[in-house]
Design an enzyme around this catalytic site. Structure first.
Site, PDB file in Angstrom:
ATOM      1  N   ASP A 281       0.829  -1.398   0.202  1.00 28.27           N
ATOM      2  CA  ASP A 281       0.098   0.120  -0.201  1.00 28.27           C
ATOM      3  C   ASP A 281       1.047   1.290  -0.022  1.00 28.27           C
ATOM      4  O   ASP A 281       1.903   1.269  -0.621  1.00 28.27           O
ATOM      5  CB  ASP A 281      -0.942  -0.219   0.981  1.00 28.27           C
ATOM      6  CG  ASP A 281      -2.277   0.562   1.114  1.00 28.27           C
ATOM      7  OD1 ASP A 281      -2.407   1.765   0.533  1.00 28.27           O
ATOM      8  OD2 ASP A 281      -3.356  -0.087   0.896  1.00 28.27           O
TER       9      ASP A 281
ATOM     10  N   HIS B 273      -3.732   6.143   3.068  1.00 29.63           N
ATOM     11  CA  HIS B 273      -4.644   4.838   2.523  1.00 29.63           C
ATOM     12  C   HIS B 273      -3.981   3.636   3.271  1.00 29.63           C
ATOM     13  O   HIS B 273      -4.770   2.863   3.864  1.00 29.63           O
ATOM     14  CB  HIS B 273      -4.548   4.674   1.233  1.00 29.63           C
ATOM     15  CG  HIS B 273      -5.283   3.665   0.431  1.00 29.63           C
ATOM     16  ND1 HIS B 273      -4.901   2.292   0.524  1.00 29.63           N
ATOM     17  CD2 HIS B 273      -6.483   3.888  -0.126  1.00 29.63           C
ATOM     18  CE1 HIS B 273      -5.874   1.708  -0.232  1.00 29.63           C
ATOM     19  NE2 HIS B 273      -6.857   2.365  -0.264  1.00 29.63           N
TER      20      HIS B 273
ATOM     21  N   SER C  32     -10.956  -1.230  -1.228  1.00 28.36           N
ATOM     22  CA  SER C  32      -9.884  -1.044  -0.457  1.00 28.36           C
ATOM     23  C   SER C  32     -10.204  -1.280   1.060  1.00 28.36           C
ATOM     24  O   SER C  32      -9.092  -1.898   1.970  1.00 28.36           O
ATOM     25  CB  SER C  32      -8.908  -0.010  -0.563  1.00 28.36           C
ATOM     26  OG  SER C  32      -8.383   0.124  -1.960  1.00 28.36           O
TER      27      SER C  32
END
Length: 278
Positions: A29, A61, A222
């Protein structure tokens, strides 16, 4: 996260003392921020974007995903540990080559770091080069064959058919969609395989921020993916010798079916049922 856990029937599992202990999860990520709720959970950090050795996340994120998996008090499996690989930059963009380098590292070192699960909340754009996408799929399948349960996002290019992104189109791995986000990628794949197999909540999920030990809400597949990865961590804590294909079969047999979508997915993950706690 409390609402998300209720939505996937993760109730009795925690009353039975399960927390993901002794299960290590790799995350590809944007990196990870040193949030106080992730203390002592990061077993290694490799930066393929900036080459730094100290943990960081200049996007947020990756920290959000990590929090969903194992943050104290809110994570799906708060005693699981994570190996973090930064392959996306501050804008959430990345090079296929960096992801391949991270995946090859995992292939070489998964036994040393006892990595049981790979959370891949990264989806490659539909216009990415076919040869690059195929390389990702090949390595992902190798990791699965080595005994690593690979959990990947369906992507957010839906809701049209054939909108699942790489590596979610792999025949072998577990692909996760969001049942409450209309953008969630949908199958079938080019080979007419049902994808995503599993659904989980992915809209307005509260998890960790990469600033000031705070919290933030994010949406998308996600977010749904680490919910399933965390659930599998609980499963592997209880059944540590379970193989990836056995995990996948167990999901197939325990998901809560959605009659109107019976040909599009297996349904919503049911954690208590997944672990046989009824």
């Amino acid at each position: 996260m409390d609402q998300a856990k209720q939505a996937i029937n993760a109730v009795k599992v925690y009353k039975n003392g399960l927390s993901g202990k002794n299960v290590n999860i790799a995350i590809l990520d944007t990196g990870v921020y040193g949030h106080e709720l992730l203390n002592d959970k990061i077993v290694c950090f490799n930066d393929y974007v900036g080459g730094k050795t100290k943990i960081y996340d200049d996007n947020g994120h990756g920290t959000h995903v990590a929090g969903i998996i194992c943050a104290d008090r809110i994570g799906m499996a708060e005693n699981a540990r994570i190996a973090v690989f930064k392959v996306l930059d501050q804008f959430g963009m990345g090079k296929t080559g960096d992801s391949l380098r991270a995946l090859e590292w995992i292939k070489r070192n998964h036994k040393k770091y006892d990595i049981k699960i790979l959370n891949f909340s990264v989806g490659y754009l539909p216009d990415s080069k076919l040869t690059e996408k195929q390389k990702i799929l090949d390595v992902i399948d190798e990791l699965w064959n080595l005994g690593i349960v690979v959990v990947a996002a369906a992507g957010n290019y839906g809701p049209g058919p054939f909108s699942v992104t790489v590596p979610g189109i792999s025949r072998k791995i577990i692909t996760v969609g969001s049942y409450d986000d209309f953008r969630s990628g949908r199958g079938p794949t080019g080979c007419c395989i049902v994808k995503p197999e599993v659904l989980a909540p992915g809209s307005e999920i509260l998890s960790l921020s990469n600033r000031n030990n705070g919290f933030v809400r994010k949406s998308g597949t996600s977010m749904a993916t680490p919910i399933v990865a965390g659930a599998i961590a609980l499963l592997l804590e209880r059944y540590p010798k379970m193989k990836p294909e056995e995990v996948k079969l167990r999901l197939y047999n325990t998901c809560k079916r959605i009659p109107s979508q019976k040909d599009r997915n297996w349904g919503i993950v049911d954690v208590d049922k997944l672990l046989g706690i009824i």
